[in-house]
Enzyme design. Structure first.
Site, PDB file in Angstrom:
ATOM      1  N   MET A 111      -2.314  42.803 -29.620  1.00 43.42           N
ATOM      2  CA  MET A 111      -3.022  41.589 -30.042  1.00 43.42           C
ATOM      3  C   MET A 111      -4.252  41.903 -30.894  1.00 43.42           C
ATOM      4  SD  MET A 111      -0.946  39.492 -28.843  1.00 43.42           S
ATOM      5  CE  MET A 111      -1.730  37.887 -28.994  1.00 43.42           C
ATOM      6  N   ILE A 114      -4.172  45.013 -37.440  1.00 48.23           N
ATOM      7  CA  ILE A 114      -4.157  46.424 -37.853  1.00 48.23           C
ATOM      8  C   ILE A 114      -4.702  46.560 -39.276  1.00 48.23           C
ATOM      9  CG2 ILE A 114      -2.285  47.098 -36.313  1.00 48.23           C
ATOM     10  CD1 ILE A 114      -0.448  47.002 -38.856  1.00 48.23           C
ATOM     11  N   HIS A 130       7.373  39.450 -32.946  1.00 45.46           N
ATOM     12  CA  HIS A 130       6.613  38.196 -32.946  1.00 45.46           C
ATOM     13  C   HIS A 130       7.507  37.071 -32.407  1.00 45.46           C
ATOM     14  CE1 HIS A 130       3.506  35.409 -34.140  1.00 45.46           C
ATOM     15  NE2 HIS A 130       4.418  34.644 -34.713  1.00 45.46           N
TER      16      HIS A 130
HETATM   17  C1  GRF Z   1       5.855  39.076 -26.953  1.00 47.77           C
HETATM   18  O1  GRF Z   1       6.230  37.754 -26.771  1.00 47.77           O
HETATM   19  C2  GRF Z   1       5.705  39.402 -28.407  1.00 47.77           C
HETATM   20  O2  GRF Z   1       6.520  38.643 -29.232  1.00 47.77           O
HETATM   21  C3  GRF Z   1       4.257  39.098 -28.669  1.00 47.77           C
HETATM   22  O3  GRF Z   1       3.590  39.502 -27.505  1.00 47.77           O
HETATM   23  C4  GRF Z   1       4.464  39.347 -26.401  1.00 47.77           C
HETATM   24  C5  GRF Z   1       4.414  40.591 -25.578  1.00 47.77           C
HETATM   25  O4  GRF Z   1       5.096  40.424 -24.372  1.00 47.77           O
HETATM   26  N1  GRF Z   1       3.804  39.786 -29.864  1.00 47.77           N
HETATM   27  P1  GRF Z   1       5.233  41.626 -23.339  1.00 47.77           P
HETATM   28  O5  GRF Z   1       3.821  42.155 -23.073  1.00 47.77           O
HETATM   29  O6  GRF Z   1       6.097  42.665 -23.971  1.00 47.77           O
HETATM   30  O7  GRF Z   1       5.835  41.030 -22.122  1.00 47.77           O
END
Ligand code: GRF
Length: 222
Positions: A111, A114, A130
């Site tokens: 999150m 980059i 995503h």
């Molecule tokens: C996923 O839904 C991904 O698409 C988003 O962050 C979430 C991560 O989920 N970028 P997890 O930590 O792998 O359960």
């Protein structure tokens, strides 16, 4: 399209995605880590010829750290709050990835935005997932954005990362219908089922495409 139907594209067979060389992955994650664990499981079950060299996480409370401990995968905390700029964080990420012999960088719920520092160190080898059908609903709260927009189909996308958030060449997508009674939680749950299917496949596809592009430009195995 009914509740149980999803469309994955491109649809490739395990044979088409079989890798001759073991990919050395570095995973970056900020949260729960379900995608991280699925990738590790695929590796352990022989479905993805790869090895996770290291997990980098930026949130000391992230559940992904516990998953890494359970799976015996080295985990390194790089808390973004300890750095004065995005570039400085990325310099440290690159150092840790290189120290662990990483070739491919997998952003599995990372999150943070980059920078060129990371992209220069791993050109065309940074992969992101995503929870929308890009280019729709980039950025945070993609699932809430889709529900608010009233679209009837959303999904998830795995793509090569570039400087713009949730942009870059798309590797694989899965479409997920939005149901009338959906909440952010129910929709996320169905999207994540699809994420767990396509992420390991898309990593293999990226490696295949990279391999072929070094042989001849424009090659496409799909
Ligand atoms: C996923 O839904 C991904 O698409 C988003 O962050 C979430 C991560 O989920 N970028 P997890 O930590 O792998 O359960």
């Amino acid at each position: 399209m009914t509740q149980s139907q999803n469309i994955i594209s491109p649809l490739l067979s395990p044979e088409q995605l079989k890798l001759d060389q073991t990919l050395k992955l570095g995973v970056m994650a900020s949260g729960s880590g379900s995608n991280f664990e699925v990738i590790a499981q695929c590796i352990n079950h022989g479905k993805l010829n790869a090895q996770i060299q290291v997990l980098i996480y930026n949130n000391p409370q992230a559940k992904v750290k516990e998953r890494a401990e359970r799976l015996g995968i080295p985990a390194v905390l790089l808390n973004h709050r300890a750095f004065t700029s995005r570039e400085e964080l990325d310099e440290n990420i690159v150092r840790v990835l290189q120290e662990h012999g990483v070739e491919w960088v997998i952003m599995a719920g990372w999150m943070r935005i980059i920078t060129q520092v990371l992209l220069d160190a791993f050109p065309n080898k940074v992969i992101n997932i995503h929870p929308s059908l890009l280019p729709s609903f980039r950025g945070t709260q993609a699932i809430e954005q889709a529900l608010a927009a009233g679209v009837k189909i959303t999904g998830c996308t795995v793509h090569i990362a570039n400087l713009d958030v949730d942009s870059g060449p798309i590797l694989m997508q899965s479409a997920v219908p939005i149901l009338p009674q959906d909440t952010p939680e129910t929709l996320l749950a169905r999207i994540q089922v699809q994420e767990h299917k396509i992420f390991p496949q898309a990593i293999a596809l990226a490696a295949k495409l990279h391999h072929y592009s070094t042989l001849s430009s424009g090659a496409n195995i799909a």
